[in-house]
Design a protein around this motif. Structure first.
Motif, short mmCIF file in Angstrom:
data_model
loop_
_atom_site.label_atom_id
_atom_site.label_comp_id
_atom_site.label_asym_id
_atom_site.label_seq_id
_atom_site.Cartn_x
_atom_site.Cartn_y
_atom_site.Cartn_z
N ILE A 73 2.45 -60.51 -54.68
CA ILE A 73 2.46 -61.55 -55.72
C ILE A 73 1.07 -62.20 -55.84
CG2 ILE A 73 3.34 -63.84 -56.30
CD1 ILE A 73 6.10 -62.83 -55.36
N GLY A 74 0.45 -62.53 -54.73
CA GLY A 74 -0.89 -63.15 -54.78
C GLY A 74 -1.90 -62.24 -55.46
N THR A 75 -1.84 -60.95 -55.13
CA THR A 75 -2.74 -59.99 -55.77
C THR A 75 -2.55 -59.99 -57.27
OG1 THR A 75 -2.75 -58.59 -53.79
CG2 THR A 75 -3.37 -57.54 -55.88
N ARG A 76 -1.33 -59.88 -57.70
CA ARG A 76 -1.04 -59.83 -59.14
C ARG A 76 -1.44 -61.12 -59.84
NH1 ARG A 76 3.42 -57.63 -62.40
NH2 ARG A 76 2.84 -58.23 -64.52
N LEU A 77 -1.16 -62.27 -59.23
CA LEU A 77 -1.58 -63.54 -59.81
C LEU A 77 -3.09 -63.58 -60.02
CD1 LEU A 77 0.61 -66.02 -57.72
CD2 LEU A 77 0.71 -65.74 -60.21
N MET A 78 -3.83 -63.18 -59.01
CA MET A 78 -5.29 -63.22 -59.10
C MET A 78 -5.82 -62.21 -60.11
SD MET A 78 -6.30 -64.02 -55.18
CE MET A 78 -8.04 -64.03 -55.57
N ASN B 142 -8.65 -67.04 -42.38
CA ASN B 142 -7.49 -66.93 -43.26
C ASN B 142 -7.31 -65.47 -43.68
OD1 ASN B 142 -5.69 -66.99 -45.45
ND2 ASN B 142 -6.40 -68.99 -46.13
N PRO B 143 -6.14 -64.87 -43.44
CA PRO B 143 -5.93 -63.47 -43.84
C PRO B 143 -6.14 -63.24 -45.34
CG PRO B 143 -4.12 -64.24 -42.46
CD PRO B 143 -4.98 -65.43 -42.75
N ALA B 144 -6.01 -64.28 -46.15
CA ALA B 144 -6.23 -64.13 -47.59
C ALA B 144 -7.67 -63.73 -47.90
CB ALA B 144 -5.87 -65.41 -48.32
N ALA B 145 -8.62 -64.02 -47.01
CA ALA B 145 -10.01 -63.63 -47.24
C ALA B 145 -10.11 -62.12 -47.41
CB ALA B 145 -10.90 -64.12 -46.11
N ASN B 146 -9.27 -61.37 -46.70
CA ASN B 146 -9.28 -59.91 -46.85
C ASN B 146 -8.81 -59.50 -48.23
OD1 ASN B 146 -10.15 -59.52 -44.16
ND2 ASN B 146 -8.05 -59.73 -43.45
N LEU B 147 -7.80 -60.19 -48.76
CA LEU B 147 -7.33 -59.92 -50.12
C LEU B 147 -8.44 -60.19 -51.11
CD1 LEU B 147 -5.32 -59.54 -52.49
CD2 LEU B 147 -4.65 -61.94 -52.13
N ALA C 62 -11.62 -60.17 -50.70
CA ALA C 62 -12.66 -59.14 -50.59
C ALA C 62 -12.20 -57.85 -51.28
CB ALA C 62 -13.01 -58.89 -49.13
N ARG C 63 -10.93 -57.46 -51.10
CA ARG C 63 -10.42 -56.25 -51.76
C ARG C 63 -10.46 -56.38 -53.28
NH1 ARG C 63 -6.36 -56.64 -47.94
NH2 ARG C 63 -4.84 -57.29 -49.50
N VAL D 122 -17.35 -65.57 -54.24
CA VAL D 122 -17.50 -65.53 -55.70
C VAL D 122 -17.10 -64.14 -56.18
CG1 VAL D 122 -19.21 -65.53 -57.56
CG2 VAL D 122 -19.27 -67.29 -55.82
N LEU D 123 -16.44 -64.11 -57.34
CA LEU D 123 -16.12 -62.87 -58.04
C LEU D 123 -16.90 -62.87 -59.34
CD1 LEU D 123 -14.41 -60.25 -58.45
CD2 LEU D 123 -12.76 -61.72 -59.64
N ASP D 124 -17.80 -61.90 -59.52
CA ASP D 124 -18.55 -61.76 -60.76
C ASP D 124 -17.67 -61.04 -61.78
OD1 ASP D 124 -21.09 -62.93 -59.93
OD2 ASP D 124 -21.24 -61.18 -58.61
N LEU D 125 -17.56 -61.62 -62.97
CA LEU D 125 -16.71 -61.05 -64.01
C LEU D 125 -17.50 -60.36 -65.11
CD1 LEU D 125 -14.16 -63.98 -64.41
CD2 LEU D 125 -13.85 -61.84 -63.17
#
Length: 163
Positions: A108-113, A136-141, A143-144, A159-162
């Motif tokens: 769910i977190g992946t899809r939301l993001m 935080n394990p979410a840091a791995n998400l 990064a993926r 940061v995520l470059d768009l």
């Protein structure tokens, strides 16, 4: 489990979900309990992430399962003079994401993001920032999904470059 979830754009009526999202994001470590909900969300450093919800630039995606809140991801822009911990610059909105504990690890977190990121890209947002502890394990998400660490002195900014 993500097949059961439905996703919708956030609305001005979702202020309670924004607050719950913040609390979920901050209570990620069961070994490190945080104060009760009302204490946390009313703190001035946290309230800046929800006060005046759906001001210009705010955007979010809500996940629901059988009509019940499962998680949310949202963006909020800040200024150089008034910003949160995940601030990169005034052109870069900060991301907050939280998934109920019983749905973590379900995608769910992946899809939301992904949905939130695509919407931001479509609106011409150049990048998204977030603050996360390296523990935080979410840091791995993150990064993926293409987020990168951006600061040597503060290893909690990604940061995520768009563009």
């Amino acid at each position: 489990m993500t097949d059961e979830a439905t996703y919708r754009p956030a609305t001005p009526d979702d202020l309670p979900l924004v607050k719950e999202t913040l609390y979920l994001a901050l209570s990620w470590d069961p070994e490190d309990p945080i104060p009760p909900f009302e204490v946390v969300v009313s703190h001035p450093e946290i309230a800046k992430y929800h006060d005046g919800w759906m001001r210009p630039g705010d955007a979010g995606v809500v996940a629901e399962i059988n009509g019940a809140f499962a998680g949310m991801a949202y963006l909020r822009s800040f200024t150089d003079d008034d910003h949160g911990q995940g601030f990169y610059d005034a052109d870069t909105p900060e991301l907050a994401v939280g998934v109920r504990h019983d749905f973590r690890g379900s995608g769910i977190g992946t899809r939301l993001m992904q949905e939130l990121g695509q919407g931001a890209r479509n609106r011409g947002v150049p990048r998204i920032s977030l603050s996360v502890s390296k523990g935080n394990p979410a840091a791995n998400l993150y990064a993926r999904l293409g987020y990168r660490w951006v600061s040597d002195e503060d290893d909690e900014l990604m940061v995520l470059d768009l563009a």
